[in-house]
Design a protein around this motif. Sequence first.
Motif, PDB file in Angstrom:
ATOM      1  N   GLY A 169      25.910  18.579   5.857  1.00  0.00           N
ATOM      2  CA  GLY A 169      24.839  17.661   6.198  1.00  0.00           C
ATOM      3  C   GLY A 169      23.939  18.206   7.286  1.00  0.00           C
ATOM      4  N   LEU A 170      24.529  18.808   8.299  1.00  0.00           N
ATOM      5  CA  LEU A 170      23.735  19.415   9.366  1.00  0.00           C
ATOM      6  C   LEU A 170      22.885  20.550   8.823  1.00  0.00           C
ATOM      7  CD1 LEU A 170      26.254  19.522  12.349  1.00  0.00           C
ATOM      8  CD2 LEU A 170      24.059  18.326  12.304  1.00  0.00           C
ATOM      9  N   ARG A 171      23.477  21.376   7.958  1.00  0.00           N
ATOM     10  CA  ARG A 171      22.699  22.458   7.353  1.00  0.00           C
ATOM     11  C   ARG A 171      21.565  21.900   6.496  1.00  0.00           C
ATOM     12  NH1 ARG A 171      27.766  25.415   7.403  1.00  0.00           N
ATOM     13  NH2 ARG A 171      28.496  24.325   5.536  1.00  0.00           N
ATOM     14  N   PHE A 172      21.848  20.811   5.796  1.00  0.00           N
ATOM     15  CA  PHE A 172      20.815  20.184   4.964  1.00  0.00           C
ATOM     16  C   PHE A 172      19.672  19.686   5.848  1.00  0.00           C
ATOM     17  CE2 PHE A 172      18.691  16.933   2.566  1.00  0.00           C
ATOM     18  CZ  PHE A 172      18.780  17.330   1.250  1.00  0.00           C
ATOM     19  N   ALA A 173      20.021  19.034   6.962  1.00  0.00           N
ATOM     20  CA  ALA A 173      19.000  18.477   7.860  1.00  0.00           C
ATOM     21  C   ALA A 173      18.115  19.570   8.438  1.00  0.00           C
ATOM     22  CB  ALA A 173      19.666  17.682   8.982  1.00  0.00           C
ATOM     23  N   PHE A 174      18.732  20.610   8.995  1.00  0.00           N
ATOM     24  CA  PHE A 174      17.943  21.661   9.635  1.00  0.00           C
ATOM     25  C   PHE A 174      17.295  22.586   8.603  1.00  0.00           C
ATOM     26  CE2 PHE A 174      20.394  20.265  13.236  1.00  0.00           C
ATOM     27  CZ  PHE A 174      19.508  20.396  14.302  1.00  0.00           C
ATOM     28  N   GLY A 175      17.949  22.758   7.466  1.00  0.00           N
ATOM     29  CA  GLY A 175      17.398  23.646   6.456  1.00  0.00           C
ATOM     30  C   GLY A 175      16.224  23.066   5.706  1.00  0.00           C
ATOM     31  N   THR A 176      16.165  21.734   5.579  1.00  0.00           N
ATOM     32  CA  THR A 176      15.067  21.102   4.848  1.00  0.00           C
ATOM     33  C   THR A 176      13.999  20.525   5.766  1.00  0.00           C
ATOM     34  OG1 THR A 176      16.253  18.978   4.738  1.00  0.00           O
ATOM     35  CG2 THR A 176      16.533  20.509   2.889  1.00  0.00           C
ATOM     36  N   LEU A 177      14.363  20.184   7.004  1.00  0.00           N
ATOM     37  CA  LEU A 177      13.413  19.526   7.901  1.00  0.00           C
ATOM     38  C   LEU A 177      12.831  20.459   8.951  1.00  0.00           C
ATOM     39  CD1 LEU A 177      15.290  16.145   8.507  1.00  0.00           C
ATOM     40  CD2 LEU A 177      13.511  16.660   6.825  1.00  0.00           C
ATOM     41  N   THR A 178      13.305  21.711   9.002  1.00  0.00           N
ATOM     42  CA  THR A 178      12.760  22.690   9.942  1.00  0.00           C
ATOM     43  C   THR A 178      12.676  24.052   9.257  1.00  0.00           C
ATOM     44  OG1 THR A 178      14.835  23.563  10.889  1.00  0.00           O
ATOM     45  CG2 THR A 178      14.012  21.486  11.794  1.00  0.00           C
ATOM     46  N   LEU A 197      18.891  14.480  14.876  1.00  0.00           N
ATOM     47  CA  LEU A 197      19.327  15.647  15.649  1.00  0.00           C
ATOM     48  C   LEU A 197      18.336  16.794  15.474  1.00  0.00           C
ATOM     49  CD1 LEU A 197      23.182  15.640  14.956  1.00  0.00           C
ATOM     50  CD2 LEU A 197      21.970  14.833  16.995  1.00  0.00           C
ATOM     51  N   ALA A 198      17.827  16.948  14.257  1.00  0.00           N
ATOM     52  CA  ALA A 198      16.779  17.952  14.041  1.00  0.00           C
ATOM     53  C   ALA A 198      15.547  17.605  14.863  1.00  0.00           C
ATOM     54  CB  ALA A 198      16.427  18.040  12.554  1.00  0.00           C
ATOM     55  N   GLY A 199      15.266  16.315  14.992  1.00  0.00           N
ATOM     56  CA  GLY A 199      14.147  15.880  15.816  1.00  0.00           C
ATOM     57  C   GLY A 199      14.319  16.225  17.273  1.00  0.00           C
ATOM     58  N   VAL A 200      15.540  16.110  17.771  1.00  0.00           N
ATOM     59  CA  VAL A 200      15.809  16.473  19.169  1.00  0.00           C
ATOM     60  C   VAL A 200      15.500  17.948  19.401  1.00  0.00           C
ATOM     61  CG1 VAL A 200      17.611  16.726  20.917  1.00  0.00           C
ATOM     62  CG2 VAL A 200      17.538  14.670  19.514  1.00  0.00           C
ATOM     63  N   VAL A 201      15.925  18.788  18.476  1.00  0.00           N
ATOM     64  CA  VAL A 201      15.692  20.230  18.608  1.00  0.00           C
ATOM     65  C   VAL A 201      14.206  20.544  18.531  1.00  0.00           C
ATOM     66  CG1 VAL A 201      16.107  22.483  17.544  1.00  0.00           C
ATOM     67  CG2 VAL A 201      17.976  20.821  17.739  1.00  0.00           C
ATOM     68  N   VAL A 202      13.510  19.945  17.566  1.00  0.00           N
ATOM     69  CA  VAL A 202      12.070  20.178  17.424  1.00  0.00           C
ATOM     70  C   VAL A 202      11.331  19.689  18.658  1.00  0.00           C
ATOM     71  CG1 VAL A 202      10.010  19.492  16.132  1.00  0.00           C
ATOM     72  CG2 VAL A 202      12.088  20.143  14.906  1.00  0.00           C
ATOM     73  N   GLY A 203      11.678  18.502  19.135  1.00  0.00           N
ATOM     74  CA  GLY A 203      11.020  17.961  20.319  1.00  0.00           C
ATOM     75  C   GLY A 203      11.288  18.787  21.554  1.00  0.00           C
ATOM     76  N   ALA A 204      12.523  19.267  21.692  1.00  0.00           N
ATOM     77  CA  ALA A 204      12.857  20.095  22.844  1.00  0.00           C
ATOM     78  C   ALA A 204      12.074  21.402  22.830  1.00  0.00           C
ATOM     79  CB  ALA A 204      14.361  20.379  22.871  1.00  0.00           C
ATOM     80  N   ALA A 205      11.940  22.013  21.647  1.00  0.00           N
ATOM     81  CA  ALA A 205      11.164  23.246  21.535  1.00  0.00           C
ATOM     82  C   ALA A 205       9.704  23.007  21.904  1.00  0.00           C
ATOM     83  CB  ALA A 205      11.271  23.804  20.115  1.00  0.00           C
ATOM     84  N   ALA A 206       9.169  21.879  21.455  1.00  0.00           N
ATOM     85  CA  ALA A 206       7.786  21.538  21.784  1.00  0.00           C
ATOM     86  C   ALA A 206       7.618  21.332  23.280  1.00  0.00           C
ATOM     87  CB  ALA A 206       7.373  20.277  21.026  1.00  0.00           C
ATOM     88  N   ALA A 207       8.590  20.662  23.882  1.00  0.00           N
ATOM     89  CA  ALA A 207       8.522  20.398  25.323  1.00  0.00           C
ATOM     90  C   ALA A 207       8.632  21.682  26.140  1.00  0.00           C
ATOM     91  CB  ALA A 207       9.631  19.426  25.719  1.00  0.00           C
ATOM     92  N   VAL A 208       9.467  22.606  25.690  1.00  0.00           N
ATOM     93  CA  VAL A 208       9.621  23.877  26.411  1.00  0.00           C
ATOM     94  C   VAL A 208       8.288  24.612  26.479  1.00  0.00           C
ATOM     95  CG1 VAL A 208      10.622  26.188  26.248  1.00  0.00           C
ATOM     96  CG2 VAL A 208      12.077  24.185  25.994  1.00  0.00           C
ATOM     97  N   LEU A 209       7.578  24.663  25.368  1.00  0.00           N
ATOM     98  CA  LEU A 209       6.288  25.349  25.372  1.00  0.00           C
ATOM     99  C   LEU A 209       5.291  24.626  26.265  1.00  0.00           C
ATOM    100  CD1 LEU A 209       4.472  27.573  24.367  1.00  0.00           C
ATOM    101  CD2 LEU A 209       3.956  26.192  22.339  1.00  0.00           C
ATOM    102  N   GLY A 210       5.285  23.318  26.217  1.00  0.00           N
ATOM    103  CA  GLY A 210       4.377  22.562  27.061  1.00  0.00           C
ATOM    104  C   GLY A 210       4.636  22.780  28.534  1.00  0.00           C
TER     105      GLY A 210
END
Length: 264
Positions: free
Chosen positions: A12-21, A44-57
């Motif tokens: 499920g985790l692989r499905f989430a990150f593999g299809t949504l990122t 959880l994929a959203g947390v990772v995406v949001g964190a990456a966005a915040a790091v760049l900001g």
Amino acid sequence: MSAPSSTPWPDGLRFAFGTLTVLPVKVTRWDRDAARGGMLCAPLAGVVVGAAAAVLGVLLLALGSGPLLAAVATAAVPGALTRGLHLDGLADTADGLGSGKPAEDALRIMKQSDIGPFGVITLVFVLLAQVAALAQAYGESWARGVVAAVVSATAARLALTLAARRGVPAARPEGLGAAVAGVVPVRGAAIVAVAVTLAAAGAGAFLGPYDIVRTALAVVVAAGVAELLLRHCTRRFGGVTGDVFGGLAETAATTALVVLSLGG
């Protein structure tokens, strides 16, 4: 009749990150059980995406940029990490809804590779709203910008979890929408929604007592607005598609950012 198989969480985790990122995660299973786990793990994929966005900001702020540039970069990262699929889905959904045509014709319009006027206008205003809200957050403090980026990205993926609940049909027999439509038990979707709301409130606690309520409210309102769009799309198209899922995600993210920008 065999008992339903349990949710395969690693798959499920692989499905989430593999299809949504676009992260290099290989989807090893493409069945309903894996899709169920994937959609339950979507926030959880959203947390990772949001964190990456915040790091760049925050990095741009540390290098001396203003809040506006940091906001533009933060808004761009989720698009880059999803290959623009959610933004494309939002535009296609807007074109389908704006066409005013019957479901079959509207779905045909949504499948076309080009973007029509309704899609362009929707994208412009949605991205402007996201950048404006993020710029306000970064202008107040880098910490508020981080919370806004992470909470909005997580709320966006929560909208996907809720839209994949049982009882919501697919508009087409093929595509990602059909693969994930109706896979999430209603109880599971509700539990994830409560968990995300509580986590958002916890993040808001680092900013101040009022922000505990504001961040939780951002998630609740984002989910509510996405639900209204989901119901409208289900009535118009006969169910959900991959484009509708993308539109729901961007709608929820934008709504969460708008709520976080109010009452400061």
